[in-house]
Design a protein around this motif. Structure first.
Motif, PDB file in Angstrom:
ATOM      1  N   LEU A  53     -50.732  35.881  -3.223  1.00  0.00           N
ATOM      2  CA  LEU A  53     -51.735  35.542  -2.224  1.00  0.00           C
ATOM      3  C   LEU A  53     -51.070  35.015  -0.943  1.00  0.00           C
ATOM      4  CD1 LEU A  53     -54.750  35.245  -1.552  1.00  0.00           C
ATOM      5  CD2 LEU A  53     -54.605  32.929  -2.455  1.00  0.00           C
ATOM      6  N   ILE A  54     -50.097  34.141  -1.103  1.00  0.00           N
ATOM      7  CA  ILE A  54     -49.362  33.597   0.050  1.00  0.00           C
ATOM      8  C   ILE A  54     -48.640  34.724   0.787  1.00  0.00           C
ATOM      9  CG2 ILE A  54     -47.443  32.099   0.748  1.00  0.00           C
ATOM     10  CD1 ILE A  54     -49.968  30.576   0.018  1.00  0.00           C
ATOM     11  N   LEU A  55     -48.014  35.630   0.057  1.00  0.00           N
ATOM     12  CA  LEU A  55     -47.302  36.757   0.655  1.00  0.00           C
ATOM     13  C   LEU A  55     -48.262  37.659   1.428  1.00  0.00           C
ATOM     14  CD1 LEU A  55     -44.650  38.333   0.979  1.00  0.00           C
ATOM     15  CD2 LEU A  55     -45.239  39.543  -1.120  1.00  0.00           C
ATOM     16  N   ALA A  56     -49.401  37.958   0.856  1.00  0.00           N
ATOM     17  CA  ALA A  56     -50.391  38.810   1.522  1.00  0.00           C
ATOM     18  C   ALA A  56     -50.913  38.150   2.797  1.00  0.00           C
ATOM     19  CB  ALA A  56     -51.543  39.118   0.570  1.00  0.00           C
ATOM     20  N   TYR A  57     -51.176  36.860   2.737  1.00  0.00           N
ATOM     21  CA  TYR A  57     -51.679  36.136   3.898  1.00  0.00           C
ATOM     22  C   TYR A  57     -50.643  36.117   5.014  1.00  0.00           C
ATOM     23  CZ  TYR A  57     -53.392  32.475   6.938  1.00  0.00           C
ATOM     24  OH  TYR A  57     -53.807  31.780   8.032  1.00  0.00           O
ATOM     25  N   SER A  58     -49.387  35.854   4.684  1.00  0.00           N
ATOM     26  CA  SER A  58     -48.348  35.783   5.717  1.00  0.00           C
ATOM     27  C   SER A  58     -48.112  37.156   6.332  1.00  0.00           C
ATOM     28  CB  SER A  58     -47.052  35.197   5.162  1.00  0.00           C
ATOM     29  OG  SER A  58     -46.523  36.021   4.151  1.00  0.00           O
ATOM     30  N   SER A  59     -48.209  38.230   5.537  1.00  0.00           N
ATOM     31  CA  SER A  59     -48.052  39.582   6.071  1.00  0.00           C
ATOM     32  C   SER A  59     -49.187  39.908   7.033  1.00  0.00           C
ATOM     33  CB  SER A  59     -48.028  40.611   4.942  1.00  0.00           C
ATOM     34  OG  SER A  59     -46.897  40.424   4.135  1.00  0.00           O
ATOM     35  N   ALA A  60     -50.406  39.550   6.675  1.00  0.00           N
ATOM     36  CA  ALA A  60     -51.558  39.803   7.542  1.00  0.00           C
ATOM     37  C   ALA A  60     -51.430  39.010   8.842  1.00  0.00           C
ATOM     38  CB  ALA A  60     -52.849  39.445   6.822  1.00  0.00           C
ATOM     39  N   ALA A  61     -50.954  37.774   8.747  1.00  0.00           N
ATOM     40  CA  ALA A  61     -50.778  36.943   9.940  1.00  0.00           C
ATOM     41  C   ALA A  61     -49.705  37.533  10.851  1.00  0.00           C
ATOM     42  CB  ALA A  61     -50.421  35.518   9.541  1.00  0.00           C
ATOM     43  N   ALA A  62     -48.645  38.084  10.267  1.00  0.00           N
ATOM     44  CA  ALA A  62     -47.582  38.697  11.067  1.00  0.00           C
ATOM     45  C   ALA A  62     -48.098  39.927  11.791  1.00  0.00           C
ATOM     46  CB  ALA A  62     -46.392  39.046  10.182  1.00  0.00           C
TER      47      ALA A  62
ATOM     48  N   MET B 145     -48.085  30.895 -20.464  1.00  0.00           N
ATOM     49  CA  MET B 145     -48.368  32.221 -19.976  1.00  0.00           C
ATOM     50  C   MET B 145     -49.401  32.181 -18.839  1.00  0.00           C
ATOM     51  SD  MET B 145     -47.692  35.382 -20.393  1.00  0.00           S
ATOM     52  CE  MET B 145     -48.331  36.985 -20.235  1.00  0.00           C
ATOM     53  N   LYS B 146     -50.476  31.390 -19.029  1.00  0.00           N
ATOM     54  CA  LYS B 146     -51.501  31.272 -17.995  1.00  0.00           C
ATOM     55  C   LYS B 146     -50.908  30.664 -16.725  1.00  0.00           C
ATOM     56  CE  LYS B 146     -55.908  30.989 -20.358  1.00  0.00           C
ATOM     57  NZ  LYS B 146     -57.066  30.153 -20.607  1.00  0.00           N
ATOM     58  N   GLN B 147     -50.038  29.692 -16.915  1.00  0.00           N
ATOM     59  CA  GLN B 147     -49.435  29.030 -15.766  1.00  0.00           C
ATOM     60  C   GLN B 147     -48.551  30.022 -14.985  1.00  0.00           C
ATOM     61  OE1 GLN B 147     -47.037  25.609 -16.657  1.00  0.00           O
ATOM     62  NE2 GLN B 147     -47.033  24.912 -14.536  1.00  0.00           N
ATOM     63  N   SER B 148     -47.797  30.861 -15.682  1.00  0.00           N
ATOM     64  CA  SER B 148     -46.947  31.862 -15.027  1.00  0.00           C
ATOM     65  C   SER B 148     -47.810  32.866 -14.259  1.00  0.00           C
ATOM     66  CB  SER B 148     -46.101  32.616 -16.053  1.00  0.00           C
ATOM     67  OG  SER B 148     -45.214  31.739 -16.685  1.00  0.00           O
ATOM     68  N   LEU B 149     -48.904  33.290 -14.855  1.00  0.00           N
ATOM     69  CA  LEU B 149     -49.808  34.224 -14.203  1.00  0.00           C
ATOM     70  C   LEU B 149     -50.448  33.586 -12.970  1.00  0.00           C
ATOM     71  CD1 LEU B 149     -50.952  37.046 -14.352  1.00  0.00           C
ATOM     72  CD2 LEU B 149     -52.783  36.168 -15.791  1.00  0.00           C
ATOM     73  N   PHE B 150     -50.825  32.335 -13.083  1.00  0.00           N
ATOM     74  CA  PHE B 150     -51.396  31.603 -11.956  1.00  0.00           C
ATOM     75  C   PHE B 150     -50.387  31.515 -10.809  1.00  0.00           C
ATOM     76  CE2 PHE B 150     -51.804  27.604  -9.619  1.00  0.00           C
ATOM     77  CZ  PHE B 150     -53.063  27.789  -9.055  1.00  0.00           C
ATOM     78  N   LEU B 151     -49.138  31.156 -11.114  1.00  0.00           N
ATOM     79  CA  LEU B 151     -48.108  31.045 -10.077  1.00  0.00           C
ATOM     80  C   LEU B 151     -47.823  32.394  -9.422  1.00  0.00           C
ATOM     81  CD1 LEU B 151     -45.595  28.533 -11.712  1.00  0.00           C
ATOM     82  CD2 LEU B 151     -47.105  28.135  -9.757  1.00  0.00           C
ATOM     83  N   LEU B 152     -47.783  33.447 -10.229  1.00  0.00           N
ATOM     84  CA  LEU B 152     -47.554  34.785  -9.683  1.00  0.00           C
ATOM     85  C   LEU B 152     -48.679  35.162  -8.722  1.00  0.00           C
ATOM     86  CD1 LEU B 152     -45.971  37.425  -9.600  1.00  0.00           C
ATOM     87  CD2 LEU B 152     -47.329  38.197 -11.554  1.00  0.00           C
TER      88      LEU B 152
END
Length: 85
Positions: A13-22, A1-8
């Motif tokens: 975070l990656i999605l937010a960063y790429s959107s800000a960069a765009a 469960m912790k691992q799934s939450l970490f991956l999510l």
């Protein structure tokens, strides 16, 4: 469960960063190529009719290359010999 939450969280975070960069990239592109309405204007002084077609063309081309969006033309008499125009 912790691992799934970490991956999510990681993917969010990656999605937010790429959107800000765009968004930043789009804003940067707008800055590099502003619309014509945002280009600066300048004064263009003509000294007592001393101009010709080749000089006008050269001046306009130089202003366009420099990114000038418009001009205010002023005919001035500053004591130089009068030109043809």
């Amino acid at each position: 469960m912790k691992q799934s939450l970490f991956l999510l969280n990681f993917f969010l975070l990656i999605l937010a960063y790429s959107s800000a960069a765009a968004v930043e990239s789009v804003e940067y592109q707008k800055f590099q190529t502003p619309p014509d309405s945002a280009r600066p204007w300048t004064y263009w002084f003509i000294m007592d009719g001393n101009l010709d077609k080749s000089g006008i063309t050269a001046d306009f081309e130089a202003m366009k290359k420099a990114g000038i969006g418009g001009i205010i033309i002023m005919e001035v008499n500053i004591g130089v010999p009068r030109g043809k125009v």
